[in-house]
Write a protein that holds these residues in place. Structure first.
Motif, PDB file in Angstrom:
ATOM      1  N   ASP A   1      40.452  36.404  35.403  1.00 51.71           N
ATOM      2  CA  ASP A   1      41.208  37.233  36.341  1.00 51.71           C
ATOM      3  C   ASP A   1      42.416  37.860  35.630  1.00 51.71           C
ATOM      4  OD1 ASP A   1      43.245  35.426  36.161  1.00 51.71           O
ATOM      5  OD2 ASP A   1      43.132  34.708  38.231  1.00 51.71           O
ATOM      6  N   ASP A   2      43.299  38.527  36.368  1.00 52.89           N
ATOM      7  CA  ASP A   2      44.395  39.259  35.727  1.00 52.89           C
ATOM      8  C   ASP A   2      45.397  38.362  35.022  1.00 52.89           C
ATOM      9  OD1 ASP A   2      45.123  38.187  38.114  1.00 52.89           O
ATOM     10  OD2 ASP A   2      46.438  39.851  38.724  1.00 52.89           O
ATOM     11  N   THR A   3      45.379  37.047  35.332  1.00 53.71           N
ATOM     12  CA  THR A   3      46.315  36.153  34.631  1.00 53.71           C
ATOM     13  C   THR A   3      45.644  35.430  33.467  1.00 53.71           C
ATOM     14  OG1 THR A   3      45.762  34.248  35.998  1.00 53.71           O
ATOM     15  CG2 THR A   3      47.548  35.685  36.800  1.00 53.71           C
ATOM     16  N   GLY A   4      44.348  35.634  33.304  1.00 59.86           N
ATOM     17  CA  GLY A   4      43.623  34.942  32.238  1.00 59.86           C
ATOM     18  C   GLY A   4      42.922  33.685  32.717  1.00 59.86           C
ATOM     19  N   ARG A   5      42.934  33.463  34.026  1.00 58.61           N
ATOM     20  CA  ARG A   5      42.276  32.278  34.598  1.00 58.61           C
ATOM     21  C   ARG A   5      40.780  32.567  34.712  1.00 58.61           C
ATOM     22  NH1 ARG A   5      41.706  30.263  39.670  1.00 58.61           N
ATOM     23  NH2 ARG A   5      42.349  32.269  40.511  1.00 58.61           N
TER      24      ARG A   5
END
Ligand code: ADP
Length: 586
Positions: free
Chosen positions: A43-47
């Protein structure tokens, strides 16, 4: 379907999955899990939003365990995590796929993988999600990667060697172009080391007796420099220091400590100044290198790494040793120059006292000789008395010249010959010098010639000293030219310079003697008349103090020509010192 997904994940995922959703719906999740390669949707946070079974297996985890983790928590090496994060940011910014090679965790440990990061657009807005696939490198790719690594390592090594060379070159030029003064060298050395080699650099010098003095401190943050002054500036040497400065000074061996540990601090407790210094400077690693020259230890340099967190290794020690070797030579050289200056000054002082004391009785002798020559009550005395009086007069003259020569030489050597420079006509200087020897030259039956420029040619110089040089050259020419010979003075102007030449048709100088005639105390073994052997050495010193040069040409049996050149502008504000001599005080 699975292979189609891997072959073209971008199109398939954008069509089958609404990108606005925060998680995959179960059918798509299952499809993702079935991908044959290691694949991760971030996702956008790298998760991790979704992960393929192959991906989870490569990490030794299950799909459920991987989902929800941040990509930094997948067990990658720290350097791989950093590279992954910067690539993810790059992919989102550029909106295009980027491939990188990374060590990827496998059951058998980290192995090089090709990792592809592809941005996934979300409903016309900027992409926020990234599809990550990882596959092991093929054998050819792995070989290429290894070759690349070797090449990069070789290039890095060359760059390091180049940096070291230029650092040492700069250190060398800085140290050796600095005026020879040991304290200045210590300060320079400390500042040369920071920041290239250390966060803190301390220089300690061995003093007379059992003392070691801190002579220079430099730090990355000059406002912190005060901290080092909290320590005693002098330490007493003692023989049993197990580590640290005193051990290095005692053994002459360097000390390299890659990491300052508690056990090291405990071991150093016998010499409390050492652990105190390490604590005060918050040292994490340090090196102490001795300064040695001509078999003696002069002091030592302590290189400390603190805030930078750098750990010193053998390469750093080698560089520090190279630097200290050069610095030792420069410091030793500065000390020797200082010692020889002090010795020259002491000799000059002694000469000044002795000559002052000699001049008074000499004056009495000269006056007595003059009175004897004149005779009692103004009537000439007997011939015998007049003869003796003339002898006394000549001897006293020689003594007086000897004293003046010794004094001048002493001052030149100590760099303390004052020059009183002002503008003079070059022709007038030559004429005055010629006229002063005319009576003697005529008495000897010599022909005097002059070839002079117009009066307007002027040169900036110390008139008395230039007349002294000309007088010395003409005096020698007179001495070594037999009856009927010729003495000629020529003055010519060149660009920015004036040449003064004194030519004679005398005995000449043997070719093997010619290179030595400007050496002090040198005289030809068969010199007709004995002087001090200092005349030409002083003439050279005087000419060079004016920023000029002097040379001699001679053909035995034909004659000699001495030429000296003075710059029209005269000596600079400090005068140009003769080689090896300090600038004269103007
Ligand atoms: P001194 O003060 O004893 O004359 P100098 O330094 O002036 O010493 O000269 C050194 C030696 O150089 C002289 O002893 C002589 O041998 C040689 N010399 C100098 N000038 C001449 C010259 N014009 N012709 C021949 N020999 C010369």
């Amino acid at each position: 379907m699975a292979s189609a997904l891997v072959g073209c994940p971008y199109q398939v995922l954008t069509t089958i999955h609404p990108m606005s959703a925060s998680a995959l719906s179960p059918p798509y999740e299952a499809a993702f899990a079935a991908l044959p390669d290691a694949a991760f949707l971030l996702d956008d946070t790298g998760r991790v939003l979704a992960c393929s079974l192959a991906g989870a297996r490569s990490l030794g985890l299950t799909v459920e365990q991987v989902a929800g983790r941040h990509c930094a928590e997948l067990g990658l090496q720290p350097q791989a995590v950093a590279s992954l994060e910067s690539t993810r940011a790059q992919v989102l910014a550029s909106r295009g796929p980027v491939a990188v090679e990374l060590p990827w965790p496998t059951m058998q440990g980290a192995a090089p993988h090709a990792v592809l990061l592809t941005p996934l657009p979300s409903d016309g807005a900027a992409p926020s999600r990234v599809l990550l696939t990882a596959r092991p490198l093929t054998e050819a790719e792995a070989m290429y990667a290894r070759a690349l690594e070797v090449e990069q390592a070789a290039r890095a090594e060359m760059e390091t060697a180049e940096r070291r060379r230029s650092f040492l070159y700069q250190a060398m030029t800085t140290l050796f172009t600095h005026p020879p003064d040991p304290q200045g060298m210590y300060t320079l050395l400390a500042h040369l080391a920071v920041p290239d080699l250390a966060d803190w650099c301390l220089v300690d010098a061995l003093e007379q007796g059992p003392w070691v003095a801190r002579v220079a401190v430099a730090s990355l943050d000059p406002t912190q420099q005060e901290r080092a002054h909290a320590l005693p500036p002098r330490t007493e040497m003692h023989e049993d220091a197990p580590v640290g400065l005193l051990r290095v000074l005692r053994t002459g061996e360097p000390e390299l400590v890659p990491a300052v540990t508690d056990s090291l601090l405990r071991a150093a407790a016998a010499e409390p100044a050492h652990p105190a210094l390490l604590r005060l400077l918050q040292a994490r690693s340090y090196m102490i290198v001795p300064l040695r020259a001509r078999g003696h230890t002069l002091g030592a340099v302590t290189f400390v790494s603190s805030d930078s967190g750098r750990r010193y290794g053998p390469d750093d020690l080698a560089l520090a040793e190279d630097l200290c070797l050069r610095a030792s030579l420069a410091i030793d050289n500065a000390r020797l120059v200082g010692e020889s200056r002090r010795a020259a000054r002491a000799r000059e002082d002694l000469l000044a006292v002795v000559s002052h004391d000699l001049k008074n009785p000499l004056g009495v002798v000269q006056l007595g000789a003059a009175l004897l020559t004149r005779g009692a009550a103004g009537k000439p005395g007997s011939e015998a008395v007049a003869k003796q009086a003339a002898r006394i007069h000549d001897a006293a003259e020689r003594m007086s010249r000897l004293i003046s020569d010794l004094l001048d030489w002493g001052r030149l050597e100590a760099g303390r010959l004052p020059l009183d420079a002002s503008e003079h006509s070059a022709a007038a200087l030559a004429t005055e010098a010629l006229e002063s020897i005319r009576p003697l030259a005529e008495a000897k039956g010599l022909l005097l010639q002059a070839d002079l420029p117009p009066e307007s040619l002027r040169v900036r110089c110390d008139r008395g000293r230039v007349l002294q040089v000309l007088g010395n050259l003409l005096g020698n020419a007179l001495k070594f030219t037999p009856l009927g010979g010729t003495l000629a003075v020529t003055v010519t102007a060149r660009r920015g310079e004036v040449d003064f030449s004194v030519r004679d048709t005398g005995t000449g100088i043997a070719p093997e003697a010619l290179p030595h005639i400007f050496d002090r105390y040198w005289q030809a073994r068969d010199a007709a008349s004995r002087g001090t052997g200092l005349g030409l050495a002083i003439a050279k010193g005087l000419v060079e103090a004016h920023g000029g040069t002097i040379r001699a040409q001679s053909v035995p049996g034909v004659g000699s020509t001495f030429t000296f050149t003075l710059p029209v502008q005269g000596p600079g504000p400090t005068g140009a010192p003769p080689p090896g001599l300090a600038p004269p005080n103007l």
